[in-house]
Design a protein around this motif. Structure first.
Motif, PDB file in Angstrom:
ATOM      1  N   LEU A 148       0.830  -1.196   0.000  1.00  0.00           N
ATOM      2  CA  LEU A 148       0.000   0.000   0.000  1.00  0.00           C
ATOM      3  C   LEU A 148       0.872   1.255   0.000  1.00  0.00           C
ATOM      4  N   ALA A 149       1.915   1.286   0.830  1.00  0.00           N
ATOM      5  CA  ALA A 149       2.806   2.441   0.874  1.00  0.00           C
ATOM      6  C   ALA A 149       3.496   2.653  -0.466  1.00  0.00           C
ATOM      7  N   LEU A 196      -1.563   3.259   8.502  1.00  0.00           N
ATOM      8  CA  LEU A 196      -0.810   4.416   8.012  1.00  0.00           C
ATOM      9  C   LEU A 196      -1.284   5.698   8.690  1.00  0.00           C
ATOM     10  N   ARG A 197      -2.580   5.792   8.939  1.00  0.00           N
ATOM     11  CA  ARG A 197      -3.097   6.965   9.661  1.00  0.00           C
ATOM     12  C   ARG A 197      -2.544   7.015  11.082  1.00  0.00           C
ATOM     13  N   GLU A 198      -2.568   5.877  11.753  1.00  0.00           N
ATOM     14  CA  GLU A 198      -2.106   5.827  13.133  1.00  0.00           C
ATOM     15  C   GLU A 198      -0.631   6.198  13.256  1.00  0.00           C
ATOM     16  N   SER A 199       0.132   5.931  12.207  1.00  0.00           N
ATOM     17  CA  SER A 199       1.558   6.263  12.226  1.00  0.00           C
ATOM     18  C   SER A 199       1.809   7.732  11.886  1.00  0.00           C
ATOM     19  N   GLY A 200       0.750   8.430  11.446  1.00  0.00           N
ATOM     20  CA  GLY A 200       0.892   9.831  11.068  1.00  0.00           C
ATOM     21  C   GLY A 200       1.320  10.039   9.635  1.00  0.00           C
ATOM     22  N   ARG A 215       8.440  10.925   4.759  1.00  0.00           N
ATOM     23  CA  ARG A 215       9.490  10.058   5.283  1.00  0.00           C
ATOM     24  C   ARG A 215       8.891   8.810   5.949  1.00  0.00           C
ATOM     25  N   ALA A 216       7.818   9.003   6.705  1.00  0.00           N
ATOM     26  CA  ALA A 216       7.175   7.862   7.354  1.00  0.00           C
ATOM     27  C   ALA A 216       6.610   6.896   6.310  1.00  0.00           C
ATOM     28  N   LEU A 217       6.021   7.433   5.243  1.00  0.00           N
ATOM     29  CA  LEU A 217       5.478   6.572   4.190  1.00  0.00           C
ATOM     30  C   LEU A 217       6.598   5.787   3.511  1.00  0.00           C
ATOM     31  N   ARG A 218       7.733   6.427   3.287  1.00  0.00           N
ATOM     32  CA  ARG A 218       8.871   5.729   2.695  1.00  0.00           C
ATOM     33  C   ARG A 218       9.379   4.634   3.632  1.00  0.00           C
ATOM     34  N   ASP A 219       9.346   4.891   4.925  1.00  0.00           N
ATOM     35  CA  ASP A 219       9.755   3.866   5.883  1.00  0.00           C
ATOM     36  C   ASP A 219       8.845   2.641   5.787  1.00  0.00           C
ATOM     37  N   TRP A 220       7.542   2.873   5.673  1.00  0.00           N
ATOM     38  CA  TRP A 220       6.608   1.751   5.506  1.00  0.00           C
ATOM     39  C   TRP A 220       6.932   0.981   4.224  1.00  0.00           C
ATOM     40  N   ALA A 230      15.983   2.572  -1.308  1.00  0.00           N
ATOM     41  CA  ALA A 230      15.262   3.837  -1.245  1.00  0.00           C
ATOM     42  C   ALA A 230      15.278   4.570  -2.561  1.00  0.00           C
ATOM     43  N   SER A 231      16.312   4.350  -3.386  1.00  0.00           N
ATOM     44  CA  SER A 231      16.405   5.049  -4.673  1.00  0.00           C
ATOM     45  C   SER A 231      15.323   4.628  -5.638  1.00  0.00           C
ATOM     46  N   SER A 232      14.605   3.524  -5.334  1.00  0.00           N
ATOM     47  CA  SER A 232      13.540   3.053  -6.218  1.00  0.00           C
ATOM     48  C   SER A 232      12.288   3.893  -6.096  1.00  0.00           C
ATOM     49  N   PHE A 233      12.238   4.779  -5.093  1.00  0.00           N
ATOM     50  CA  PHE A 233      11.055   5.563  -4.846  1.00  0.00           C
ATOM     51  C   PHE A 233      11.400   7.038  -4.902  1.00  0.00           C
TER      52      PHE A 233
END
Length: 239
Positions: A148-149, A196-200, A215-220, A230-233
């Motif tokens: 999903l992320a 994802l909402r709960e994580s902000g 940044r949080a979405l990339r971490d997910w 990380a370079s893939s996104f």
């Protein structure tokens, strides 16, 4: 076209070539949820999408609809049937109000041949095949929230106008369409978005997802087996 990432998503065509290509046709607008290209119709023309978000789907006998891809500004739509001279094998639907340049088939083929762009478009086709292969692998190997992320990050890459802010608003998407793109049920998407909402990382409303913390979405997106570098996104906007 604004934004370096969207310039990259224009595939292999330079900014100058893209502008010239747009000059070969006429501009048309499409209402939200309208069919831009209909499956089974003749490849008499293609579209150069300049604004908005669209989805590509295949309608199977019996009414089953298979999600194939999202498309955004800088994408060509319907070029395969134009080159092959065969009926369209998929349908393109506007998820948001869209603007596109309608390019007549013969004029487009002449433009591509005169400028020696055949190999460039072949590279684009191979790139899309690799994207499809990567997506299928993700469906088999990655947890729901990771998929999903990644789907949301790719939508940001398609639609973000330049990335000055970390807050990016994605509109036009139903939970069912997100479910199709991630290979899960609608209820599973609801669960994933709640995490994802709960994580902000995101906020949600009807057919709207607001990316609050890139940044949080990339971490997910990096979690789970087979995580891509990380370079893939797309990088966090403004960083």
């Amino acid at each position: 076209m604004p934004g370096a990432r969207q310039g990259e998503r224009r595939r292999v065509l330079s900014d100058e070539t893209w502008r010239e290509l747009r000059g070969q046709g006429t501009t048309r607008t499409f209402r939200e949820r309208s069919v831009m290209l209909r499956q089974g119709s003749a490849g008499t023309h293609l579209l150069a999408l300049t604004d908005g978000l669209a989805k590509v789907v295949c309608r199977e006998p019996g009414g089953v609809v298979t999600w194939l891809a999202f498309r955004g500004p800088g994408d060509l739509l319907g070029e395969v049937s134009v080159f092959h001279g065969t009926p369209r094998t998929a349908e393109v639907v506007a998820l948001t109000p869209c603007t596109a340049v309608v390019l007549e088939a013969e004029r487009f083929r002449r433009f591509i041949e005169q400028r020696g762009l055949i190999l460039d478009l072949m590279r684009q086709a191979f790139s899309r095949l690799r994207e499809s292969d990567a997506h299928r692998t993700e469906l088999l190997t990655l947890p729901l929230v990771t998929r999903l992320a990644r789907a949301l990050l790719r939508l940001v890459e398609l639609t973000s106008p330049g990335g000055e802010s970390e807050v990016v608003r994605l509109t036009g998407l139903s939970q069912e369409e997100i479910a199709q793109a991630t290979g899960v049920t609608r209820n599973a998407v609801i669960t994933g978005l709640r995490r994802l909402r709960e994580s902000g990382a995101v906020e949600t409303a009807r057919r709207t997802i607001v990316i609050k913390d890139m940044r949080a979405l990339r971490d997910w997106a990096m979690t789970g087996p087979g995580a891509m570098p990380a370079s893939s996104f797309p990088p966090p906007p403004g960083r």
